[in-house]
Design a protein around this motif. Structure first.
Motif, PDB file in Angstrom:
ATOM      1  N   ASP A 149      -6.382  23.241  -1.101  1.00 33.68           N
ATOM      2  CA  ASP A 149      -7.277  24.322  -0.668  1.00 33.68           C
ATOM      3  C   ASP A 149      -7.318  24.429   0.861  1.00 33.68           C
ATOM      4  O   ASP A 149      -8.368  24.617   1.455  1.00 33.68           O
ATOM      5  N   GLY A 150      -6.141  24.256   1.491  1.00 35.62           N
ATOM      6  CA  GLY A 150      -6.034  24.371   2.940  1.00 35.62           C
ATOM      7  C   GLY A 150      -6.484  23.146   3.724  1.00 35.62           C
ATOM      8  O   GLY A 150      -6.453  23.154   4.951  1.00 35.62           O
ATOM      9  N   LYS A 151      -6.892  22.085   3.043  1.00 38.48           N
ATOM     10  CA  LYS A 151      -7.362  20.865   3.710  1.00 38.48           C
ATOM     11  C   LYS A 151      -6.346  19.743   3.512  1.00 38.48           C
ATOM     12  O   LYS A 151      -5.834  19.553   2.411  1.00 38.48           O
ATOM     13  N   GLN A 152      -6.083  18.996   4.570  1.00 35.46           N
ATOM     14  CA  GLN A 152      -5.230  17.815   4.481  1.00 35.46           C
ATOM     15  C   GLN A 152      -6.062  16.664   3.910  1.00 35.46           C
ATOM     16  O   GLN A 152      -7.115  16.329   4.468  1.00 35.46           O
ATOM     17  N   VAL A 153      -5.590  16.098   2.806  1.00 35.40           N
ATOM     18  CA  VAL A 153      -6.315  14.995   2.167  1.00 35.40           C
ATOM     19  C   VAL A 153      -5.357  13.822   2.012  1.00 35.40           C
ATOM     20  O   VAL A 153      -4.275  13.970   1.454  1.00 35.40           O
ATOM     21  N   LYS A 154      -5.765  12.685   2.509  1.00 33.28           N
ATOM     22  CA  LYS A 154      -4.963  11.471   2.416  1.00 33.28           C
ATOM     23  C   LYS A 154      -5.388  10.675   1.190  1.00 33.28           C
ATOM     24  O   LYS A 154      -6.582  10.559   0.896  1.00 33.28           O
ATOM     25  N   PHE A 155      -4.394  10.115   0.492  1.00 33.42           N
ATOM     26  CA  PHE A 155      -4.628   9.301  -0.697  1.00 33.42           C
ATOM     27  C   PHE A 155      -3.930   7.958  -0.508  1.00 33.42           C
ATOM     28  O   PHE A 155      -2.824   7.897   0.013  1.00 33.42           O
ATOM     29  N   VAL A 156      -4.586   6.889  -0.942  1.00 35.53           N
ATOM     30  CA  VAL A 156      -4.034   5.542  -0.827  1.00 35.53           C
ATOM     31  C   VAL A 156      -4.225   4.808  -2.146  1.00 35.53           C
ATOM     32  O   VAL A 156      -5.288   4.862  -2.758  1.00 35.53           O
ATOM     33  N   ALA A 157      -3.164   4.117  -2.566  1.00 30.99           N
ATOM     34  CA  ALA A 157      -3.246   3.201  -3.706  1.00 30.99           C
ATOM     35  C   ALA A 157      -2.756   1.847  -3.219  1.00 30.99           C
ATOM     36  O   ALA A 157      -1.775   1.763  -2.475  1.00 30.99           O
ATOM     37  N   ASN A 158      -3.453   0.800  -3.622  1.00 27.01           N
ATOM     38  CA  ASN A 158      -3.048  -0.553  -3.233  1.00 27.01           C
ATOM     39  C   ASN A 158      -3.444  -1.531  -4.335  1.00 27.01           C
ATOM     40  O   ASN A 158      -3.888  -1.121  -5.407  1.00 27.01           O
ATOM     41  N   MET A 191       0.850  -1.172   0.000  1.00 27.06           N
ATOM     42  CA  MET A 191       0.000   0.000   0.000  1.00 27.06           C
ATOM     43  C   MET A 191       0.893   1.231   0.000  1.00 27.06           C
ATOM     44  O   MET A 191       1.885   1.292   0.699  1.00 27.06           O
ATOM     45  N   MET A 192       0.512   2.204  -0.810  1.00 26.10           N
ATOM     46  CA  MET A 192       1.227   3.472  -0.867  1.00 26.10           C
ATOM     47  C   MET A 192       0.281   4.574  -0.408  1.00 26.10           C
ATOM     48  O   MET A 192      -0.895   4.561  -0.765  1.00 26.10           O
ATOM     49  N   GLU A 193       0.814   5.501   0.366  1.00 32.58           N
ATOM     50  CA  GLU A 193       0.004   6.587   0.892  1.00 32.58           C
ATOM     51  C   GLU A 193       0.705   7.920   0.672  1.00 32.58           C
ATOM     52  O   GLU A 193       1.927   7.989   0.631  1.00 32.58           O
ATOM     53  N   LYS A 194      -0.097   8.966   0.584  1.00 32.45           N
ATOM     54  CA  LYS A 194       0.437  10.319   0.493  1.00 32.45           C
ATOM     55  C   LYS A 194      -0.640  11.265   1.018  1.00 32.45           C
ATOM     56  O   LYS A 194      -1.820  11.064   0.772  1.00 32.45           O
ATOM     57  N   VAL A 195      -0.198  12.297   1.733  1.00 35.67           N
ATOM     58  CA  VAL A 195      -1.111  13.321   2.230  1.00 35.67           C
ATOM     59  C   VAL A 195      -0.739  14.630   1.534  1.00 35.67           C
ATOM     60  O   VAL A 195       0.427  15.020   1.514  1.00 35.67           O
ATOM     61  N   LEU A 196      -1.733  15.270   0.937  1.00 40.52           N
ATOM     62  CA  LEU A 196      -1.544  16.552   0.266  1.00 40.52           C
ATOM     63  C   LEU A 196      -2.427  17.600   0.919  1.00 40.52           C
ATOM     64  O   LEU A 196      -3.494  17.282   1.448  1.00 40.52           O
ATOM     65  N   THR A 197      -1.984  18.842   0.845  1.00 38.14           N
ATOM     66  CA  THR A 197      -2.823  19.953   1.268  1.00 38.14           C
ATOM     67  C   THR A 197      -3.459  20.540   0.016  1.00 38.14           C
ATOM     68  O   THR A 197      -2.753  21.002  -0.889  1.00 38.14           O
ATOM     69  N   GLU A 213       0.153  15.410 -10.587  1.00 40.10           N
ATOM     70  CA  GLU A 213       1.612  15.306 -10.673  1.00 40.10           C
ATOM     71  C   GLU A 213       2.197  14.756  -9.368  1.00 40.10           C
ATOM     72  O   GLU A 213       3.081  13.909  -9.383  1.00 40.10           O
ATOM     73  N   GLN A 214       1.677  15.213  -8.243  1.00 39.03           N
ATOM     74  CA  GLN A 214       2.173  14.746  -6.949  1.00 39.03           C
ATOM     75  C   GLN A 214       1.750  13.314  -6.647  1.00 39.03           C
ATOM     76  O   GLN A 214       2.428  12.609  -5.901  1.00 39.03           O
ATOM     77  N   LEU A 215       0.635  12.893  -7.220  1.00 41.53           N
ATOM     78  CA  LEU A 215       0.126  11.544  -6.958  1.00 41.53           C
ATOM     79  C   LEU A 215       0.525  10.526  -8.022  1.00 41.53           C
ATOM     80  O   LEU A 215       0.245   9.338  -7.859  1.00 41.53           O
ATOM     81  N   SER A 216       1.168  10.956  -9.095  1.00 41.02           N
ATOM     82  CA  SER A 216       1.472  10.021 -10.184  1.00 41.02           C
ATOM     83  C   SER A 216       2.291   8.809  -9.739  1.00 41.02           C
ATOM     84  O   SER A 216       2.057   7.712 -10.250  1.00 41.02           O
ATOM     85  N   PRO A 217       3.220   8.920  -8.775  1.00 39.76           N
ATOM     86  CA  PRO A 217       3.896   7.688  -8.338  1.00 39.76           C
ATOM     87  C   PRO A 217       2.923   6.658  -7.759  1.00 39.76           C
ATOM     88  O   PRO A 217       3.090   5.458  -7.983  1.00 39.76           O
ATOM     89  N   LEU A 218       1.898   7.107  -7.054  1.00 37.94           N
ATOM     90  CA  LEU A 218       0.898   6.182  -6.517  1.00 37.94           C
ATOM     91  C   LEU A 218       0.045   5.609  -7.643  1.00 37.94           C
ATOM     92  O   LEU A 218      -0.257   4.421  -7.661  1.00 37.94           O
ATOM     93  N   ILE A 219      -0.324   6.461  -8.580  1.00 35.70           N
ATOM     94  CA  ILE A 219      -1.194   6.052  -9.681  1.00 35.70           C
ATOM     95  C   ILE A 219      -0.525   4.990 -10.536  1.00 35.70           C
ATOM     96  O   ILE A 219      -1.133   3.996 -10.913  1.00 35.70           O
TER      97      ILE A 219
END
Length: 110
Positions: A9-18, A1-7, A85-91
């Motif tokens: 619009d001022g909100k912390q959003v977690k993304f997961v790819a598995n 499982m790969m995870e990344k948290v991005l901000t 662009e920031q999530l492409s490694p997970l994608i």
């Protein structure tokens, strides 16, 4: 499982790819994850493909987020290409191989 948290619009959003990402993508959108990635790699960029992939990874991380349109509307700004662009490694993690390239390591025939 790969995870990344991005901000975003001022909100912390977690993304997961598995390993289930391609299956969940088909179930959620009726589209083949790998076909969409192939089109993206060919340069046939579709904004909707990006939105779908980003949303699915957020939904995988947090099953309580609302449907895609409602979730996207909760942001005043959603810079999809920056986020993508920031999530492409997970994608793209689900299509990479750990096997060495046999052609690359093959000795020339004599």
């Amino acid at each position: 499982m790969m995870e990344k948290v991005l901000t975003i619009d001022g909100k912390q959003v977690k993304f997961v790819a598995n390993g289930s990402t391609p299956i969940r993508y088909m179930a959620e959108f009726g589209k083949d994850y790998f076909e969409e990635l192939t089109e993206i790699e060919k340069g046939n960029l579709s904004g909707m493909s990006f939105y779908r992939m980003v949303y699915l990874m957020a939904k995988t991380a947090n099953k309580d987020i609302p449907p895609m349109e409602e979730w996207l509307a909760s942001f005043d700004k959603f810079p999809i290409f920056d986020v993508y662009e920031q999530l492409s490694p997970l994608i793209f993690a689900n299509i990479k191989t750990n096997k060495p390239n046999k052609k690359k390591n093959r000795l020339p025939k004599r």
